[in-house]
Design an enzyme around this catalytic site. Structure first.
Site, PDB file in Angstrom:
ATOM      1  N   GLY A   1      32.097  47.496  35.826  1.00 42.06           N
ATOM      2  CA  GLY A   1      32.878  47.144  34.628  1.00 42.06           C
ATOM      3  C   GLY A   1      31.988  47.165  33.395  1.00 42.06           C
ATOM      4  O   GLY A   1      30.854  46.704  33.441  1.00 42.06           O
TER       5      GLY A   1
ATOM      6  N   ARG B   1      33.269  52.837  38.862  1.00 42.19           N
ATOM      7  CA  ARG B   1      32.917  52.204  40.139  1.00 42.19           C
ATOM      8  C   ARG B   1      32.904  53.353  41.142  1.00 42.19           C
ATOM      9  O   ARG B   1      33.956  53.935  41.421  1.00 42.19           O
ATOM     10  CB  ARG B   1      33.937  51.146  40.523  1.00 42.19           C
TER      11      ARG B   1
ATOM     12  N   ASP C   1      26.271  43.199  40.272  1.00 44.54           N
ATOM     13  CA  ASP C   1      25.759  43.217  41.650  1.00 44.54           C
ATOM     14  C   ASP C   1      26.005  44.546  42.368  1.00 44.54           C
ATOM     15  O   ASP C   1      25.120  45.058  43.051  1.00 44.54           O
ATOM     16  CB  ASP C   1      26.438  42.107  42.464  1.00 44.54           C
TER      17      ASP C   1
ATOM     18  N   THR D   1      27.370  41.932  32.868  1.00 38.94           N
ATOM     19  CA  THR D   1      28.756  41.706  33.281  1.00 38.94           C
ATOM     20  C   THR D   1      29.292  40.488  32.536  1.00 38.94           C
ATOM     21  O   THR D   1      28.549  39.523  32.331  1.00 38.94           O
ATOM     22  CB  THR D   1      28.908  41.481  34.806  1.00 38.94           C
TER      23      THR D   1
ATOM     24  N   ASP E   1      31.146  38.429  33.727  1.00 44.67           N
ATOM     25  CA  ASP E   1      31.449  37.381  34.713  1.00 44.67           C
ATOM     26  C   ASP E   1      30.334  36.348  34.898  1.00 44.67           C
ATOM     27  O   ASP E   1      30.589  35.279  35.456  1.00 44.67           O
ATOM     28  CB  ASP E   1      31.732  38.011  36.084  1.00 44.67           C
TER      29      ASP E   1
ATOM     30  N   ARG F   1      36.187  37.660  38.145  1.00 39.04           N
ATOM     31  CA  ARG F   1      36.198  38.108  39.547  1.00 39.04           C
ATOM     32  C   ARG F   1      36.302  36.898  40.478  1.00 39.04           C
ATOM     33  O   ARG F   1      37.224  36.120  40.330  1.00 39.04           O
ATOM     34  CB  ARG F   1      34.956  38.948  39.838  1.00 39.04           C
TER      35      ARG F   1
HETATM   36  O1  F6P Z   1      33.363  42.493  36.470  1.00 43.01           O
HETATM   37  C1  F6P Z   1      34.049  42.502  35.275  1.00 43.01           C
HETATM   38  C2  F6P Z   1      35.533  42.437  35.511  1.00 43.01           C
HETATM   39  O2  F6P Z   1      36.181  42.466  34.259  1.00 43.01           O
HETATM   40  C3  F6P Z   1      36.022  41.242  36.334  1.00 43.01           C
HETATM   41  O3  F6P Z   1      36.113  40.064  35.578  1.00 43.01           O
HETATM   42  C4  F6P Z   1      37.339  41.738  36.847  1.00 43.01           C
HETATM   43  O4  F6P Z   1      37.651  41.119  38.077  1.00 43.01           O
HETATM   44  C5  F6P Z   1      37.093  43.205  37.043  1.00 43.01           C
HETATM   45  O5  F6P Z   1      35.960  43.540  36.261  1.00 43.01           O
HETATM   46  C6  F6P Z   1      38.241  44.098  36.660  1.00 43.01           C
HETATM   47  O6  F6P Z   1      37.902  45.387  36.994  1.00 43.01           O
HETATM   48  P1  F6P Z   1      38.708  46.680  36.524  1.00 43.01           P
HETATM   49  O7  F6P Z   1      38.457  46.877  35.064  1.00 43.01           O
HETATM   50  O8  F6P Z   1      38.113  47.770  37.341  1.00 43.01           O
HETATM   51  O9  F6P Z   1      40.134  46.412  36.801  1.00 43.01           O
END
Ligand code: F6P
Length: 322
Positions: free
Chosen positions: A14, A75, A106, A128, A130, A174
Site C-alpha cells: 500500500g 502487491r 512487512d 505504511t 498502519d 489492517r
Molecule cells: O497497509 C495499508 C492499508 O491501507 C491498510 O490499512 C488496509 O488494510 C490496506 O492497506 C488496504 O489495501 P488495498 O489498498 O490494497 O485495498
C-alpha cells in the site's frame, strides 16, 4: 578506477504519504556520492516486466510534498513463490545492482529478505499508514494519516453534534489498532474498538448511555478496520439506545494527501541513511526508529521483532472520555 555503485529503489504494498520524500532522499544522497539510481516501477512487478528507469536529481524535483509514489506500487503475488523470488534476484544481478532499497511494509520486507537469500544486498525502509511494523516505532505515512482522520472527525463532529447523534468512524490499520488508538485519542472518542482489545457492543452502549446521562449530546466511537462492521454497530446503537447513530468508513482517503512535515522528516533521514549504509558496505538492514533515534537493524531480526500491546493509550482514552 572503481565503477560507480548502482542502487535500485522500489515502493511496494500500500502506498503511504512520504514515499516520494524517501525516493527523493535516496536519489539526492546517491547522486551526492556519485552513485547511479534505478527506479523500479510498480514494486516487484516492475522487476519482472523490466519497467525500470534511471533517476536523476532532477527527476525527484518538486515531489517532497506529494502523496502517493512516483514509482507506483503493487502487491506482487509472484514474490510469494520461490520461483518468483529467484527470478527477481536474477533481474537484480542482470542489472548489476550493488543494492536494492525496498520502501514498504512487512510484506515488502519479506520480498526483500528473499532477495537477500538469493545474494542481493538489500535495505528496507518502513512505510505504511498502519504503524504495524514491530521493528520500528515509526513508519512513514502514519502521521499524515492520523492528521487526515483528525480533520475528518472534526467535520463529522460538526454535523453529529447538530443532530445530537452518535458517530461511528471506521479507520484503516489492517489487523492493528495503532491508527484507531491515535485517532480516538486525538479526536476525543468515547470508545475505541481495536483487535488488540476487543470489547462487546454492550460495553459500547453502556458507555454512550453514561455519557448521555451526563448531558453529552454527541458521542464518537472509533472502530479499527480489524474489527470492522461499523455500519452494523451504528444500527445496533440505534436499536438498543433509541438514539440516532451514523457509521462512516473513511477508507482510502486516509492514504492520500500531502505528507506532513513529520513524515517528510522521517522519510528524508531514513532515505539518506539507507544510501549511507550501502556506501559503507552495511547491507541487509532495515532503517528503524527506536527510542527517539534512527538506526539500522538486521532485516531478519526486524521481521521477527515483536512489540507488546500497550494498554496505556486505551486507558488514557477512557479517562479523557469522562
Ligand atoms: O497497509 C495499508 C492499508 O491501507 C491498510 O490499512 C488496509 O488494510 C490496506 O492497506 C488496504 O489495501 P488495498 O489498498 O490494497 O485495498
Amino acid at each position: 578506477m572503481k565503477e560507480q555503485l548502482r542502487i535500485g529503489v522500489l515502493t511496494s504494498g500500500g502506498d503511504a504519504p512520504g514515499m516520494n520524500a524517501v525516493i527523493r532522499a535516496v536519489v539526492r544522497t546517491a547522486v551526492h556520492h556519485g552513485m547511479r539510481v534505478y527506479g523500479i516501477k510498480t514494486g516487484y512487478e516492475g522487476l519482472f516486466k523490466g519497467d525500470i528507469d534511471e533517476l536523476t536529481a532532477d527527476d525527484v524535483s518538486g515531489i517532497i510534498h506529494h502523496g502517493g509514489t512516483i514509482l507506483r506500487t503493487a502487491r506482487c503475488t509472484e514474490m510469494h513463490t520461490e520461483e518468483g523470488q529467484a527470478r527477481a534476484a536474477e533481474v537484480c544481478k542482470v542489472l548489476r545492482l550493488d543494492a536494492m532499497i525496498v520502501i514498504g511494509g512487512d510484506g515488502s520486507f519479506k520480498g526483500a529478505v528473499s532477495l537477500a537469500k538469493h545474494g542481493v544486498n538489500v535495505i528496507g525502509i518502513p512505510a505504511t499508514i498502519d504503524l504495524d511494523m514491530d521493528c520500528s516505532e515509526y513508519t512513514i505515512g502514519f502521521d499524515t494519516a492520523v492528521n487526515t482522520v483528525a480533520d475528518a472527525i472534526v467535520r463529522i463532529r460538526d454535523t453529529s453534534t447538530s443532530h445530537e447523534r452518535c458517530s461511528v468512524v471506521e479507520v484503516m490499520g489492517r489487523n492493528a489498532g495503532y491508527l484507531a488508538l491515535w485517532c480516538g485519542l486525538t479526536g476525543g472518542a468515547e470508545e475505541v474498538l481495536i483487535p488488540e482489545n476487543p470489547i462487546d457492543v454492550k460495553t459500547v452502549t453502556e458507555q454512550i448511555l453514561k455519557n448521555r446521562a451526563k448531558g453529552k449530546r454527541h458521542n464518537l466511537v472509533v472502530v479499527a478496520e480489524g474489527i470492522g462492521d461499523s455500519v452494523n454497530l451504528s444500527k445496533e446503537i440505534e436499536r438498543v439506545l433509541g438514539i440516532e447513530a451514523r457509521g462512516t468508513i473513511l477508507g482510502h482517503l486516509q492514504r492520500g494527501g500531502t505528507p506532513t512535515a513529520v513524515d517528510r522528516m522521517h522519510a528524508t533521514v531514513m532515505g539518506h541513511m539507507a544510501v549511507e549504509a550501502i556506501k559503507n558496505g552495511t547491507v541487509n538492514k532495515v532503517v528503524v526508529y527506536k527510542d527517539g533515534k534512527h538506526e539500522l537493524m538486521d532485516i531478519n531480526e526486524a521481521l521477527n521483532a515483536k512489540r507488546e500491546y500497550d494498554q496505556k493509550m486505551y486507558d488514557l482514552i477512557k479517562i479523557m472520555a469522562i
